[in-house]
Design a protein around this motif. Structure first.
Motif, PDB file in Angstrom:
ATOM      1  N   LEU A 257      -8.857  13.667  -3.619  1.00 62.81           N
ATOM      2  CA  LEU A 257      -8.692  12.698  -4.695  1.00 62.81           C
ATOM      3  C   LEU A 257      -7.728  13.212  -5.761  1.00 62.81           C
ATOM      4  O   LEU A 257      -6.982  12.425  -6.360  1.00 62.81           O
ATOM      5  N   ALA A 258      -7.709  14.517  -5.976  1.00 63.68           N
ATOM      6  CA  ALA A 258      -6.754  15.088  -6.925  1.00 63.68           C
ATOM      7  C   ALA A 258      -5.320  14.842  -6.465  1.00 63.68           C
ATOM      8  O   ALA A 258      -4.426  14.520  -7.275  1.00 63.68           O
ATOM      9  N   VAL A 259      -5.079  14.991  -5.169  1.00 62.14           N
ATOM     10  CA  VAL A 259      -3.744  14.721  -4.629  1.00 62.14           C
ATOM     11  C   VAL A 259      -3.389  13.245  -4.826  1.00 62.14           C
ATOM     12  O   VAL A 259      -2.258  12.907  -5.226  1.00 62.14           O
ATOM     13  N   ALA A 260      -4.335  12.347  -4.566  1.00 63.23           N
ATOM     14  CA  ALA A 260      -4.087  10.914  -4.736  1.00 63.23           C
ATOM     15  C   ALA A 260      -3.710  10.590  -6.178  1.00 63.23           C
ATOM     16  O   ALA A 260      -2.771   9.818  -6.434  1.00 63.23           O
ATOM     17  N   ILE A 261      -4.441  11.170  -7.110  1.00 62.45           N
ATOM     18  CA  ILE A 261      -4.145  10.933  -8.526  1.00 62.45           C
ATOM     19  C   ILE A 261      -2.757  11.448  -8.876  1.00 62.45           C
ATOM     20  O   ILE A 261      -1.973  10.770  -9.561  1.00 62.45           O
ATOM     21  N   ALA A 262      -2.422  12.642  -8.408  1.00 62.55           N
ATOM     22  CA  ALA A 262      -1.116  13.225  -8.712  1.00 62.55           C
ATOM     23  C   ALA A 262       0.020  12.372  -8.166  1.00 62.55           C
ATOM     24  O   ALA A 262       1.098  12.288  -8.778  1.00 62.55           O
ATOM     25  N   LEU A 263      -0.204  11.712  -7.040  1.00 61.39           N
ATOM     26  CA  LEU A 263       0.840  10.893  -6.431  1.00 61.39           C
ATOM     27  C   LEU A 263       1.211   9.672  -7.271  1.00 61.39           C
ATOM     28  O   LEU A 263       2.292   9.109  -7.089  1.00 61.39           O
ATOM     29  N   THR A 264       0.326   9.243  -8.173  1.00 58.40           N
ATOM     30  CA  THR A 264       0.640   8.076  -9.000  1.00 58.40           C
ATOM     31  C   THR A 264       1.669   8.398 -10.073  1.00 58.40           C
ATOM     32  O   THR A 264       2.384   7.504 -10.538  1.00 58.40           O
ATOM     33  N   GLY A 265       1.715   9.673 -10.502  1.00 57.61           N
ATOM     34  CA  GLY A 265       2.636  10.053 -11.563  1.00 57.61           C
ATOM     35  C   GLY A 265       2.248   9.508 -12.924  1.00 57.61           C
ATOM     36  O   GLY A 265       3.062   9.495 -13.847  1.00 57.61           O
ATOM     37  N   GLY A 266       1.003   9.066 -13.090  1.00 55.91           N
ATOM     38  CA  GLY A 266       0.561   8.480 -14.353  1.00 55.91           C
ATOM     39  C   GLY A 266       0.003   9.521 -15.311  1.00 55.91           C
ATOM     40  O   GLY A 266       0.408  10.693 -15.297  1.00 55.91           O
ATOM     41  N   ASN A 267      -0.937   9.089 -16.144  1.00 56.52           N
ATOM     42  CA  ASN A 267      -1.549   9.957 -17.154  1.00 56.52           C
ATOM     43  C   ASN A 267      -2.541  10.892 -16.456  1.00 56.52           C
ATOM     44  O   ASN A 267      -3.733  10.608 -16.361  1.00 56.52           O
ATOM     45  N   LEU A 268      -2.049  12.023 -16.006  1.00 57.23           N
ATOM     46  CA  LEU A 268      -2.845  12.888 -15.141  1.00 57.23           C
ATOM     47  C   LEU A 268      -3.964  13.592 -15.889  1.00 57.23           C
ATOM     48  O   LEU A 268      -5.031  13.846 -15.316  1.00 57.23           O
ATOM     49  N   LEU A 269      -3.757  13.933 -17.156  1.00 57.30           N
ATOM     50  CA  LEU A 269      -4.767  14.692 -17.894  1.00 57.30           C
ATOM     51  C   LEU A 269      -6.082  13.924 -17.969  1.00 57.30           C
ATOM     52  O   LEU A 269      -7.157  14.470 -17.686  1.00 57.30           O
TER      53      LEU A 269
ATOM     54  N   ALA B  93      -6.424   8.546  -1.364  1.00 52.63           N
ATOM     55  CA  ALA B  93      -7.716   8.332  -2.029  1.00 52.63           C
ATOM     56  C   ALA B  93      -8.767   7.841  -1.051  1.00 52.63           C
ATOM     57  O   ALA B  93      -9.952   8.204  -1.153  1.00 52.63           O
ATOM     58  N   TRP B  94      -8.366   7.000  -0.107  1.00 53.26           N
ATOM     59  CA  TRP B  94      -9.284   6.533   0.947  1.00 53.26           C
ATOM     60  C   TRP B  94      -9.852   7.718   1.715  1.00 53.26           C
ATOM     61  O   TRP B  94     -11.065   7.783   1.956  1.00 53.26           O
ATOM     62  N   ALA B  95      -8.999   8.676   2.066  1.00 53.27           N
ATOM     63  CA  ALA B  95      -9.470   9.857   2.782  1.00 53.27           C
ATOM     64  C   ALA B  95     -10.451  10.662   1.936  1.00 53.27           C
ATOM     65  O   ALA B  95     -11.488  11.137   2.427  1.00 53.27           O
ATOM     66  N   GLY B  96     -10.145  10.823   0.640  1.00 54.74           N
ATOM     67  CA  GLY B  96     -11.053  11.546  -0.235  1.00 54.74           C
ATOM     68  C   GLY B  96     -12.377  10.836  -0.398  1.00 54.74           C
ATOM     69  O   GLY B  96     -13.444  11.477  -0.465  1.00 54.74           O
ATOM     70  N   ALA B  97     -12.333   9.518  -0.452  1.00 54.96           N
ATOM     71  CA  ALA B  97     -13.558   8.742  -0.593  1.00 54.96           C
ATOM     72  C   ALA B  97     -14.402   8.803   0.674  1.00 54.96           C
ATOM     73  O   ALA B  97     -15.642   8.743   0.607  1.00 54.96           O
ATOM     74  N   ILE B  98     -13.768   8.910   1.834  1.00 54.24           N
ATOM     75  CA  ILE B  98     -14.523   9.056   3.087  1.00 54.24           C
ATOM     76  C   ILE B  98     -15.341  10.345   3.049  1.00 54.24           C
ATOM     77  O   ILE B  98     -16.517  10.362   3.459  1.00 54.24           O
ATOM     78  N   ALA B  99     -14.742  11.426   2.559  1.00 57.35           N
ATOM     79  CA  ALA B  99     -15.492  12.684   2.420  1.00 57.35           C
ATOM     80  C   ALA B  99     -16.680  12.506   1.489  1.00 57.35           C
ATOM     81  O   ALA B  99     -17.762  13.059   1.720  1.00 57.35           O
ATOM     82  N   TRP B 100     -16.487  11.740   0.410  1.00 58.82           N
ATOM     83  CA  TRP B 100     -17.587  11.440  -0.518  1.00 58.82           C
ATOM     84  C   TRP B 100     -18.692  10.663   0.193  1.00 58.82           C
ATOM     85  O   TRP B 100     -19.878  10.949   0.021  1.00 58.82           O
ATOM     86  N   THR B 101     -18.327   9.694   1.015  1.00 60.61           N
ATOM     87  CA  THR B 101     -19.324   8.908   1.748  1.00 60.61           C
ATOM     88  C   THR B 101     -20.122   9.782   2.704  1.00 60.61           C
ATOM     89  O   THR B 101     -21.349   9.634   2.824  1.00 60.61           O
ATOM     90  N   ILE B 102     -19.445  10.678   3.409  1.00 60.64           N
ATOM     91  CA  ILE B 102     -20.174  11.597   4.286  1.00 60.64           C
ATOM     92  C   ILE B 102     -21.171  12.406   3.469  1.00 60.64           C
ATOM     93  O   ILE B 102     -22.317  12.637   3.897  1.00 60.64           O
ATOM     94  N   PHE B 103     -20.764  12.811   2.279  1.00 60.48           N
ATOM     95  CA  PHE B 103     -21.640  13.574   1.377  1.00 60.48           C
ATOM     96  C   PHE B 103     -22.890  12.773   1.029  1.00 60.48           C
ATOM     97  O   PHE B 103     -24.019  13.201   1.293  1.00 60.48           O
TER      98      PHE B 103
ATOM     99  N   VAL C 153       0.861  -1.182   0.000  1.00 65.30           N
ATOM    100  CA  VAL C 153       0.000   0.000   0.000  1.00 65.30           C
ATOM    101  C   VAL C 153       0.897   1.232   0.000  1.00 65.30           C
ATOM    102  O   VAL C 153       1.736   1.398   0.890  1.00 65.30           O
ATOM    103  N   ASP C 154       0.734   2.095  -1.013  1.00 64.23           N
ATOM    104  CA  ASP C 154       1.506   3.330  -1.118  1.00 64.23           C
ATOM    105  C   ASP C 154       0.667   4.519  -0.648  1.00 64.23           C
ATOM    106  O   ASP C 154      -0.486   4.368  -0.230  1.00 64.23           O
ATOM    107  N   ALA C 155       1.225   5.701  -0.777  1.00 63.16           N
ATOM    108  CA  ALA C 155       0.528   6.904  -0.318  1.00 63.16           C
ATOM    109  C   ALA C 155      -0.731   7.185  -1.128  1.00 63.16           C
ATOM    110  O   ALA C 155      -1.747   7.631  -0.576  1.00 63.16           O
ATOM    111  N   ALA C 156      -0.685   6.929  -2.440  1.00 64.40           N
ATOM    112  CA  ALA C 156      -1.809   7.292  -3.307  1.00 64.40           C
ATOM    113  C   ALA C 156      -3.133   6.667  -2.857  1.00 64.40           C
ATOM    114  O   ALA C 156      -4.142   7.382  -2.729  1.00 64.40           O
ATOM    115  N   PRO C 157      -3.200   5.361  -2.598  1.00 67.40           N
ATOM    116  CA  PRO C 157      -4.488   4.805  -2.174  1.00 67.40           C
ATOM    117  C   PRO C 157      -4.911   5.245  -0.778  1.00 67.40           C
ATOM    118  O   PRO C 157      -6.108   5.326  -0.493  1.00 67.40           O
TER     119      PRO C 157
END
Length: 312
Positions: free
Chosen positions: A248-260, A194-204, A187-191
């Motif tokens: 979630l934007a931070v999580a995506i950026a941490l992967t270093g993949g195809n960000l666009l 993302a877990w933290a961002g998804a928790i905010a979504w669940t509260i929503f 488990v790396d930082a990105a997921p």
């Protein structure tokens, strides 16, 4: 409004004409209703973070053929483990459910199934989930075992905190880390982010859902963010939507993949949450339920774009 006595062999808040009521053998219906198989939205909301985790892993490491099995295993696992979680929730909440108009027709409070039968069904579903989990590698197995603590605690959260939606988010979004671990073996930082961002979504989305029950919950002393926020819910939920997208934007950026491509999917996800906020009416239970259901589409938008970003 249709009462339970008018539909003695159905759950009141299940969609009319669902496949369980129409197609399932009559003897199996109480078990399937206990698992909420007649309301698949919960399975989707448990599954989608898993698919996000696969997409993030693919962005970080490239695609593998094993990812196809991870996606399928997560789909099966989400169905049976959501069913097990709902069974456990209904076992612990059976006395509360009997006092709430929307839930008193559920299998346990209505007498469609015995408490012993519910425990047996819980064990069966848990064993199926364990078999699936054992195919995903040591890191994912340990993540799956750790999630059981959160699953066990969640049904009791509304008894001691105004924030039970946080506990739901902790448990429901664990799959983003589990699926990532199944691909990467760690488990790396990105997921985790993302877990933290998804928790905010669940509260929503779960606060929107909980607005259906605020009056009954107040009468029986059940806590929720819907009761806590009250008339301030639209403004507060706007903050959680923004927080979810930002994290979630931070999580995506941490992967270093195809960000666009990934950020395009996140934009679509955020616009869907904005649409929900524009249509949110805290005192309209029917609208709250429809908006809650629509979060399947919000999560699918992000899952699709993460998958494409991971493949390219």
């Amino acid at each position: 409004m249709q009462s339970q006595t008018e539909r003695p062999d159905a759950v009141f808040d299940a969609p009319k004409g669902n496949w369980v009521d129409r197609l399932a053998p009559r003897a199996s219906r109480p078990l399937l209703r206990l698992s909420r198989a007649d309301r698949p939205i919960g399975t989707w909301l448990l599954l989608l973070p898993c698919w996000w985790g696969i997409g993030l892993a693919m962005m970080a490491d490239g695609p593998r053929w094993f990812d196809l099995w991870i996606a399928l295993a997560c789909t099966i696992g989400a169905f049976v483990m959501r069913g097990a979680g709902c069974t456990w929730n209904d076992i612990t909440d059976r006395n509360f459910d009997a006092q709430v108009a929307r839930t008193r027709s559920r299998p346990l409070p209505s007498g469609q199934i015995s408490l012993r039968g519910a425990y047996a069904w819980l064990i069966v579903q848990g064993l199926v989930g364990l078999v699936i989990l054992l195919t995903l590698g040591p890191a994912a197995i340990w993540m799956g075992v750790a999630s059981l603590v959160l699953v066990a605690i969640y049904p009791f959260a509304k008894r001691f905190t105004w924030w039970p939606q946080v506990f739901l988010g902790l448990a429901f979004n664990w799959g983003v880390m589990l699926a990532y671990a199944a691909h990467m073996g760690r488990v790396d930082a990105a997921p985790v982010v993302a877990w933290a961002g998804a928790i905010a979504w669940t509260i929503f989305y779960d606060t929107i859902y909980a607005h259906q029950d605020v009056e009954d919950d107040a009468l029986i002393g059940v806590k929720s963010t819907a009761r806590l926020f009250g008339d301030r819910s639209p403004r507060i939920l706007a903050g959680f939507a923004l927080l979810s997208v930002a994290v979630l934007a931070v999580a995506i950026a941490l992967t270093g993949g195809n960000l666009l491509i990934a950020f395009a999917g996140l934009l679509g996800f955020g616009l869907h949450l904005l649409w929900q906020l524009r249509n949110f009416r805290p005192n309209d239970g029917g609208t709250c339920l429809r908006l809650f259901w629509s979060n399947r589409d919000a999560g699918l938008i992000l899952a699709l774009f993460l998958a494409v970003a991971g493949l390219l």
